[in-house]
Enzyme design. Structure first.
Site, PDB file in Angstrom:
ATOM      1  N   TYR A   1     144.502 123.669  26.786  1.00 22.82           N
ATOM      2  CA  TYR A   1     143.659 124.431  25.867  1.00 22.82           C
ATOM      3  C   TYR A   1     143.488 123.579  24.614  1.00 22.82           C
ATOM      4  O   TYR A   1     143.767 122.373  24.622  1.00 22.82           O
ATOM      5  CB  TYR A   1     144.385 125.776  25.631  1.00 22.82           C
TER       6      TYR A   1
ATOM      7  N   ARG B   1     127.984 125.000  22.079  1.00 17.52           N
ATOM      8  CA  ARG B   1     128.875 124.888  20.913  1.00 17.52           C
ATOM      9  C   ARG B   1     130.302 124.863  21.437  1.00 17.52           C
ATOM     10  O   ARG B   1     130.984 125.869  21.453  1.00 17.52           O
ATOM     11  CB  ARG B   1     128.619 126.089  19.986  1.00 17.52           C
TER      12      ARG B   1
ATOM     13  N   LYS C   1     140.218 128.495  29.604  1.00 17.89           N
ATOM     14  CA  LYS C   1     140.379 129.914  29.242  1.00 17.89           C
ATOM     15  C   LYS C   1     140.914 130.697  30.439  1.00 17.89           C
ATOM     16  O   LYS C   1     141.795 131.553  30.299  1.00 17.89           O
ATOM     17  CB  LYS C   1     139.034 130.501  28.803  1.00 17.89           C
TER      18      LYS C   1
ATOM     19  N   GLU D   1     131.459 132.430  26.203  1.00 19.11           N
ATOM     20  CA  GLU D   1     132.296 131.482  25.477  1.00 19.11           C
ATOM     21  C   GLU D   1     131.470 130.281  25.022  1.00 19.11           C
ATOM     22  O   GLU D   1     130.741 129.671  25.821  1.00 19.11           O
ATOM     23  CB  GLU D   1     133.424 131.004  26.423  1.00 19.11           C
ATOM     24  N   ASP D   2     131.574 129.974  23.766  1.00 18.94           N
ATOM     25  CA  ASP D   2     131.016 128.735  23.209  1.00 18.94           C
ATOM     26  C   ASP D   2     129.522 128.562  23.467  1.00 18.94           C
ATOM     27  O   ASP D   2     129.048 127.449  23.750  1.00 18.94           O
ATOM     28  CB  ASP D   2     131.835 127.521  23.683  1.00 18.94           C
TER      29      ASP D   2
ATOM     30  N   ASP E   1     133.902 136.112  23.235  1.00 15.60           N
ATOM     31  CA  ASP E   1     135.234 135.768  22.750  1.00 15.60           C
ATOM     32  C   ASP E   1     135.191 135.154  21.352  1.00 15.60           C
ATOM     33  O   ASP E   1     136.068 135.417  20.524  1.00 15.60           O
ATOM     34  CB  ASP E   1     135.867 134.790  23.744  1.00 15.60           C
ATOM     35  N   ASP E   2     134.184 134.340  21.084  1.00 13.80           N
ATOM     36  CA  ASP E   2     134.126 133.647  19.788  1.00 13.80           C
ATOM     37  C   ASP E   2     133.844 134.622  18.653  1.00 13.80           C
ATOM     38  O   ASP E   2     134.286 134.412  17.526  1.00 13.80           O
ATOM     39  CB  ASP E   2     133.055 132.552  19.839  1.00 13.80           C
TER      40      ASP E   2
ATOM     41  N   ASN F   1     138.447 124.605  15.432  1.00 13.96           N
ATOM     42  CA  ASN F   1     139.032 123.802  16.514  1.00 13.96           C
ATOM     43  C   ASN F   1     138.107 122.645  16.859  1.00 13.96           C
ATOM     44  O   ASN F   1     136.910 122.733  16.627  1.00 13.96           O
ATOM     45  CB  ASN F   1     139.205 124.677  17.769  1.00 13.96           C
TER      46      ASN F   1
ATOM     47  N   ASN G   1     144.626 131.979  17.035  1.00 10.63           N
ATOM     48  CA  ASN G   1     143.683 131.629  18.105  1.00 10.63           C
ATOM     49  C   ASN G   1     143.448 132.836  19.000  1.00 10.63           C
ATOM     50  O   ASN G   1     144.388 133.594  19.295  1.00 10.63           O
ATOM     51  CB  ASN G   1     144.250 130.470  18.935  1.00 10.63           C
TER      52      ASN G   1
END
Ligand code: NDP
Ligand code: PYR
Ligand code: MG
Length: 615
Positions: A139, A192, A210, A282-283, A305-306, A447, A491
Site C-alpha cells: 500500500y 489521480r 486496496k 478510487e483515485d 473512498d477518497d 500520499n 489513512n
C-alpha cells in the site's frame, strides 16, 4: 479411472521426516479422457479438485511444501516438489527472511506480488500477521512507486482492464473474469493516483493494493474481490511517449463517450454480479469523482473512498484529538490546504460531526476555511472557481494567496493538508501554528510520502513537540530531545475494509454518510490513553483488523436498527456472524472431506517437528 502408483515411486526420501507407514499401493486421482474429474470409485468430483501440476500452479490451492504425503500422492503432485515437508509457520519464517534480504521496497513489493501469484493463503497470512511492516509495501507509499514503474514490473495479469474501446461490450469483458461470486470491486480510471497524478492504466496497482487490504484487514474472501482499471487513455505525456507503457496510447476520452462507458460498466457489474455488488471508486480525477458519487450513490451500492473513506478517518482523528486538547470539536477553527476530494469530503463530514454537537449547518460551515490552488476560498476572489461544494466554505474575506499569510490571518487550531503540495507546511507555517495553539493539530494527509505537506520530524521539531500530528503515509518514530513520538497514520485504510465488510454482510443497498460517521466514532474509540501519550491519535496498525471487525459489527447493528439491511434473519450475534463469513488464511486439508478412500487411510502420517530456520 485411477492410476496405481507403484511403491517404487514413493521413495524413502520422499517420506523422510513424515515417518509414515505405507501399507498398500497408493491410488491417485486422475483426470479421465473426457476431462471430467473422478475419484477412485468413478464418481465425478468437484472441478475445484484440480489435479497434478495444475494444483501447484493454482495460487488458491497451492500450499507448497506443506502438502502432506497423502495429499501429494492423492493429488498427483508427488515427486513434483522436494521431499521436505514444511508447516505454514515454517514457510512464513522463510518469507520474512526473504523479504528482509531485499534492500529496496520495490523489490519487496515484487516479492510479495510473486508470493500472491504463487500461494494465496501464505501471502494473506504473511500480510495479515505483519501489517506494520508490510502495509507500507503493498500500500502507500510503495504502491505509488509500483504504479509509476508498472510497465517495467508487469509480469502476470491481476485484475480486469476494460478499455474505452470495449464500449458496447463491457459485459462480455466482465464475463471473462473467472470468478463467479464477486462481491466487491475497487475501480479506478487512473487519473489521480495518490498524489502522483494521471498514471493511466498503471493505476491498477491501487485497486490491487486496496483489495489486498480488504482480505488482510477485514477477511473479505479474495475470490470475492475484483480490481478493475477503466482504461480511457491518459493525458500524461511521459506515459504516452514511454515504450514501456501498457495502457491505451491515446488521450483520455471525455464527455458523453466517457460517461456512457462508466454507465455501461456500472450496469454490466450489476448484470454479472448482482445489485448488491459493492463498487468502491478510487483515485478518479476530482471533476469525475464528485459527479459519479452524486449520480450513483442512490442507484448502486457504491462509495468514493477518497471523499468518504478519507473523511471518516480524518474525523476519527479529530474526535480522538479532543481527548488531548480538552476541547469540543466545535471549539476549533479548521483550515484546509486543498479543496478537492479528500479535503471537501473531510469538511463535509466534520460539518456533520459539528451538527451532532449542536451547531447549525451554517455555524458548522463557518468554522471551516479552505485554500485551493488559487488561494483562500474567498467570495470576492477574482479567480472565482468556487463551484461544487467549495462554495459552501467560501468566506466573505479579502482574497489571499500566500499560504503562510493565510495561516497568520485565520489562526486555525486545526490544519489539514490534502493537496499533494509537498512541503507546503513550511517551518514558518508550523511555528505559527505552535504560536497560537497550546496543542496545534496538523494532519499532512497527502500520499505518497514524497507528497506529504510536511514530514513528522518537521512537525514535531517546529512545534516544540506540542503538535498533534498524523500523516497519510507512515512515518517512523520521532526522537526529539529526551522525548519519543509515534505518530499515527491518518489513512482511509482504517475505514474502507471494515465499511465494506459491514455493508456486504448486512446487504446494504446504498451507503449513507451516517455509516462513515459511525466508522469514525468506532476507530476513535479504539485509541487508548497509551496511544495518545505516545503521540498517536490512531490505534496502532496492529489493531487495525480488530477495528475493521468493530466497524463491521457497528454497521450491522445500525443497518438492522435503521431497516436498511437486506439479509434476514437478523444474526443473533453480529461478531460470530461476521467471523463465520471471513476468509481463513490458514491451510486446510486439500483432500475432500468426504474422501472415499477405504478406512483407515493408506498412509498414516505424523506431524513433523517444526525446524528452526537460520537467517
Ligand atoms: N490519507 C488518506 O487517506 C488520503 C490521502 N489523499 C491524498 O490527498 C491528496 C489530494 O487528493 P484529492 O483530494 O483526491 O485530490 P484533488 O485533486 O481532488 O484535490 C487536490 C486539491 O489540492 C489543491 N491544490 C493542489 N496544489 C495546491 C497548492 N500548491 N496549493 C494549494 N492547493 C493546492 C487543488 O486545488 P484546485 O481545486 O484549485 O485544483 C485541489 O483542491 C493526494 O495526495 C492523495 O493521495 C487522498 C485520499 C485519502
Ligand atoms: C489513500 C488514498 O486513497 C489516496 O491517497 O488516494
Ligand atoms: Mg485513493
Amino acid at each position: 479411472m485411477f492410476t496405481l502408483v507403484p511403491r517404487s515411486l514413493i521413495s524413502r526420501s520422499a517420506i523422510a521426516g513424515q515417518k509414515g507407514v505405507l501399507t498398500e499401493t497408493l491410488r491417485v486421482l486422475k483426470i479421465d479422457d473426457t476431462q471430467k474429474r473422478t475419484n477412485v470409485t468413478g464418481d465425478v468430483i468437484s472441478p475445484s479438485q484440480v489435479m497434478g501440476i495444475d494444483h501447484l500452479r493454482d495460487p488458491r490451492l497451492n500450499k507448497g511444501l506443506a502438502f502432506t504425503l497423502e495429499e501429494r500422492q492423492a493429488l498427483g503432485i508427488h515427486g513434483l516438489q522436494p521431499a521436505r515437508f514444511k508447516s505454514q509457520e515454517e514457510q512464513l519464517e522463510l518469507c520474512r527472511i526473504s523479504i528482509e534480504r531485499y534492500q529496496e521496497d520495490l523489490n519487496k513489493y515484487l516479492y510479495l506480488t510473486e508470493l500472491h501469484d504463487r500461494n494465496e493463503k501464505l501471502f494473506f497470512r504473511l500480510l495479515s500477521e505483519n501489517i506494520e511492516s508490510l502495509m507500507p509495501i503493498v500500500y502507500t507509499p510503495t504502491v505509488g512507486l509500483a504504479c509509476q514503474k508498472f510497465g517495467l514490473i508487469y509480469r502476470r495479469p491481476r485484475g480486469l482492464f476494460i478499455t474505452i474501446n470495449d464500449i458496447g461490450h463491457v459485459f462480455e469483458v466482465l464475463k471473462n473474469w473467472p470468478e463467479p461470486n464477486v462481491r466487491a470491486i475497487v475501480v479506478t480510471d487512473g487519473e489521480r493516483i495518490l498524489g502522483l497524478g494521471d498514471l493511466g492504466a498503471c493505476g491498477m496497482g491501487i485497486p490491487v493494493g486496496k483489495l489486498a487490504l480488504y482480505t488482510a484487514l477485514a477477511g473479505i474472501k479474495p475470490n470475492e474481490c475484483l480490481p478493475i482499471v477503466l482504461d480511457v487513455g491518459t493525458n500524461n505525456q511521459n506515459l504516452l511517449e514511454d515504450p514501456l507503457y501498457v495502457g491505451l496510447r491515446q488521450k483520455r476520452s471525455t464527455g458523453k463517450l466517457y460517461d456512457d462507458f462508466v454507465d455501461e460498466f456500472m450496469q454490466g457489474v450489476v448484470k454479472r454480479y448482482g445489485q448488491n455488488t459493492l463498487i468502491q471508486f478510487e483515485d478518479f480525477g476530482n471533476h469525475n469523482a464528485f459527479r459519479f458519487l452524486d449520480r450513483y450513490r442512490e442507484q448502486y451500492c457504491t462509495f468514493n473512498d477518497d471523499i468518504q473513506g478519507t473523511a471518516s478517518v480524518a474525523v476519527s482523528g479529530l474526535m480522538a484529538s479532543t481527548r488531548l486538547t480538552g476541547k469540543k470539536l466545535a471549539d476549533n477553527k479548521f483550515l484546509f490546504l486543498g479543496a478537492g476530494e479528500a479535503a471537501i469530503g473531510i469538511a463535509d463530514l466534520t460539518v456533520k460531526a459539528l451538527e451532532n454537537e449542536g451547531l447549525s449547518l451554517q455555524e458548522a460551515r463557518d468554522k471551516i476555511w479552505m485554500v485551493d490552488i488559487d488561494g483562500l476560498l474567498a467570495l470576492e476572489r477574482p479567480e472565482g472557481g468556487l463551484d461544487g461544494h467549495k462554495k459552501f466554505y467560501a468566506k466573505a474575506h479579502q482574497p489571499i494567496k500566500d499560504f503562510a499569510a493565510i495561516v497568520e490571518e485565520i489562526k486555525p487550531s486545526v490544519l489539514i493538508g490534502a493537496s499533494a503540495a509537498a512541503g507546503a507546511f513550511t517551518p514558518t507555517v508550523l511555528k505559527a501554528m505552535a504560536s497560537f495553539n497550546e496543542r496545534p493539530i496538523v494532519f499532512a494527509l497527502s500520499n505518497p510520502t514524497s507528497k506529504a505537506e510536511c514530514t513528522a520530524e518537521q512537525a514535531y521539531a517546529n512545534t516544540d513537540g506540542r503538535v498533534i500530528f498524523s500523516s497519510g503515509s507512515p512515518f517512523g518514530k520521532i526522537v526529539l530531545g529526551d522525548r519519543t513520538f509515534y505518530p499515527g497514520q491518518g489513512n482511509n485504510a482504517y475505514i474502507f475494509p471494515g465499511v465494506a465488510l459491514g455493508v456486504l454482510l448486512a446487504g446494504i443497498h446504498h451507503i449513507n454518510e451516517q455509516i462513515f460517521l459511525l466508522a469514525s466514532e468506532t476507530v476513535a474509540k479504539f485509541v487508548t490513553d497509551e496511544d495518545l501519550a505516545k503521540g498517536s491519535i490512531y490505534p496502532p496498525l496492529s489493531a487495525i483488523k480488530e477495528c475493521s471487525m468493530s466497524i463491521a459489527c457497528e454497521i450491522l447493528e445500525y443497518a438492522y436498527k435503521e431497516r436498511i439491511a437486506s439479509v434476514y434473519p437478523k444474526p443473533k450475534d453480529m461478531r460470530k456472524y461476521v467471523e463465520s463469513h471471513q476468509y481463513n488464511h490458514n491451510y486446510e486439508p486439500s483432500l475432500p472431506q468426504t474422501w472415499p478412500w477405504p478406512n483407515p487411510p493408506y498412509i498414516k502420517t505424523r506431524p513433523m517437528e517444526p525446524t528452526k530456520l537460520k537467517a
